[in-house]
Design an enzyme around this catalytic site. Structure first.
Site, PDB file in Angstrom:
ATOM      1  N   ASP A  26       0.809  -1.119  -0.014  1.00 57.60           N
ATOM      2  CA  ASP A  26      -0.010  -0.097   0.064  1.00 57.60           C
ATOM      3  C   ASP A  26       1.015   1.248   0.022  1.00 57.60           C
ATOM      4  O   ASP A  26       1.562   1.485   0.977  1.00 57.60           O
ATOM      5  CB  ASP A  26      -0.947   0.054   1.318  1.00 57.60           C
ATOM      6  CG  ASP A  26      -2.114   0.973   1.016  1.00 57.60           C
ATOM      7  OD1 ASP A  26      -2.137   1.543   0.016  1.00 57.60           O
ATOM      8  OD2 ASP A  26      -2.877   1.046   2.254  1.00 57.60           O
ATOM      9  N   ASP A 120      -2.780   2.432  -6.087  1.00 57.27           N
ATOM     10  CA  ASP A 120      -1.733   2.553  -5.246  1.00 57.27           C
ATOM     11  C   ASP A 120      -1.571   1.168  -4.372  1.00 57.27           C
ATOM     12  O   ASP A 120      -0.996   1.252  -3.196  1.00 57.27           O
ATOM     13  CB  ASP A 120      -2.052   3.945  -4.214  1.00 57.27           C
ATOM     14  CG  ASP A 120      -3.536   3.611  -3.742  1.00 57.27           C
ATOM     15  OD1 ASP A 120      -4.277   2.999  -3.904  1.00 57.27           O
ATOM     16  OD2 ASP A 120      -3.412   4.742  -2.642  1.00 57.27           O
ATOM     17  N   GLU A 121      -2.510   0.157  -4.545  1.00 59.55           N
ATOM     18  CA  GLU A 121      -2.195  -1.100  -3.540  1.00 59.55           C
ATOM     19  C   GLU A 121      -2.513  -2.324  -4.367  1.00 59.55           C
ATOM     20  O   GLU A 121      -3.195  -2.352  -5.391  1.00 59.55           O
ATOM     21  CB  GLU A 121      -3.175  -0.917  -2.417  1.00 59.55           C
ATOM     22  CG  GLU A 121      -4.572  -0.707  -2.978  1.00 59.55           C
ATOM     23  CD  GLU A 121      -5.447  -0.922  -1.538  1.00 59.55           C
ATOM     24  OE1 GLU A 121      -5.364  -1.418  -0.516  1.00 59.55           O
ATOM     25  OE2 GLU A 121      -6.423  -0.100  -1.548  1.00 59.55           O
TER      26      GLU A 121
END
Length: 373
Positions: A26, A120-121
């Site tokens: 993350d 983003d993860e």
């Protein structure tokens, strides 16, 4: 931060079963961190991506801004009131996507088993990995180091034996840290955790659990599977499993979901269009970002509206061709939202769901990278 315990696969190569090793990566305050990276004047200062001082909502907040209580989905006016020195920056989604692809190329050095959740993860299954490394915490450390070197950005990681616990672990030592939840301590960790912090338990579900007397993982574990199915339908078996630290979901690298949605329950009921429009904007951006990151298109958008008396309506629009841009999706949601006004009672929750999903044709991307998108 103390060095976390390692998650090690079964040392017996002839064993029929190996302990799964899942990493959740993350990125820390991703949008805001990209802006601070590219503009030295923003470093160390409270930054909000999206919105403006006068209107709109915050799409992302830097850690400096979070110290003042600023967070995503907060109205810009409220954010500015909480943090008078807050700096608003226009989002650059094309750049965020490009950096995300850089990060996925690093993931692909270790495993083809990559399941992106957003720009983003992502989940990575490293039980069998391309480096032949046995210790998942070492893999996570290497990946975070390479991300920092390649992009200048910090990432946090959670390591565990299933997706649910890996996701929960990635929040434990943020920012720029990592943590592990082992098979030995997984069940106890879940028992002590408030259900409102469970991944997969949104505000509406958490409120329903609260009304049923379920506050912690231990409370959830005490309920029978029949009880959970009765009150939560298809999610009942999932809740029954995670209450015991169990999650059999596999990391699926090329999965096309049937739908993707986001919803938010508001602190105060909404009675007029403008605040409703502001409240739904981060939901639109969240579902669009997921689709954009995963090269997915959608033909149907559904608006969910829950009123103060808990009554609920949905409105949907299906288009002949998949939505081609964020602006197209915004226009469709705005039309659905306008159609419910004026309202006779306050709105407590809004949700946006995209369905009729299909994989996009990706062009101008290297054949090697296509294997892992």
């Amino acid at each position: 931060m103390s060095q976390p315990d390692a998650v090690i696969c079964d040392p017996n190569p002839n064993a029929a079963h190996k302990q799964r090793k899942v990493i959740h990566i993350d990125m820390d305050a991703y949008y805001a961190s990209v802006e601070q990276r590219d503009n030295p004047d923003l470093r160390g200062k409270p930054v909000a991506v999206g919105g403006s001082e006068a209107r709109g909502v915050v799409a992302a907040a830097s850690y400096e801004a979070r110290q003042f209580g600023v967070h995503s989905a907060m109205p810009s006016v409220t954010a500015k009131r909480k943090c008078p020195d807050l700096i608003f920056v226009r989002p650059r989604f094309d750049l965020y996507k490009a950096v995300s692809l850089q990060i996925r190329e690093i993931f692909a050095e270790y495993t083809p088993m990559i399941e992106p959740l957003s720009l983003d993860e992502a989940y990575l299954d490293v039980t069998e990995n391309l480096k032949g490394m046995d210790i998942a915490t070492e893999i996570a450390t290497e990946i975070r180091t390479k991300i920092k070197a390649a992009t200048g950005l910090n990432a946090s990681a959670g390591i565990s034996y299933n997706k649910f616990l890996a996701k929960m672990a990635s929040d434990l030592n943020k920012p720029n840290g990592q943590a592990v939840i082992t098979p030995k301590n997984g069940p106890a960790f879940v028992e002590n955790l408030p259900v409102k912090k469970f991944h997969g338990v949104g505000p509406a579900t958490a409120e329903k659990m609260h009304r049923l007397g379920i506050e912690t993982g231990a409370d959830l574990k005490a309920r029978s599977i029949d009880f959970l199915i009765e009150h939560f339908g298809k999610s009942g078996p999932y809740f029954y499993g995670i209450a015991r630290g169990n999650d059999d979901r596999q990391v699926k690298p090329n999965r096309v979901r049937k739908s993707v949605g986001a919803e938010d329950m508001f602190m105060a009921d909404i009675h007029s269009f403008d605040p409703a429009r502001a409240g739904v904007q981060p939901l639109i951006e969240k579902v669009w970002t997921y689709c954009d990151a995963n090269e997915i298109s959608a033909k149907t958008v559904t608006l969910k509206v829950k009123y103060a008396n808990f009554s609920q309506v949905t409105r949907s629009k299906t288009v002949a061709l998949p939505f081609g841009s964020l602006a197209d999706l915004e226009n469709a949601v705005n039309l659905l939202l306008q159609a419910i006004f004026p309202v006779s009672r306050g709105i407590r929750l809004l949700g946006v769901t995209l369905s009729s999903l299909e994989r996009r044709v990706v062009e101008h991307v290297s054949p090697q990278l296509l294997l892992f998108i």
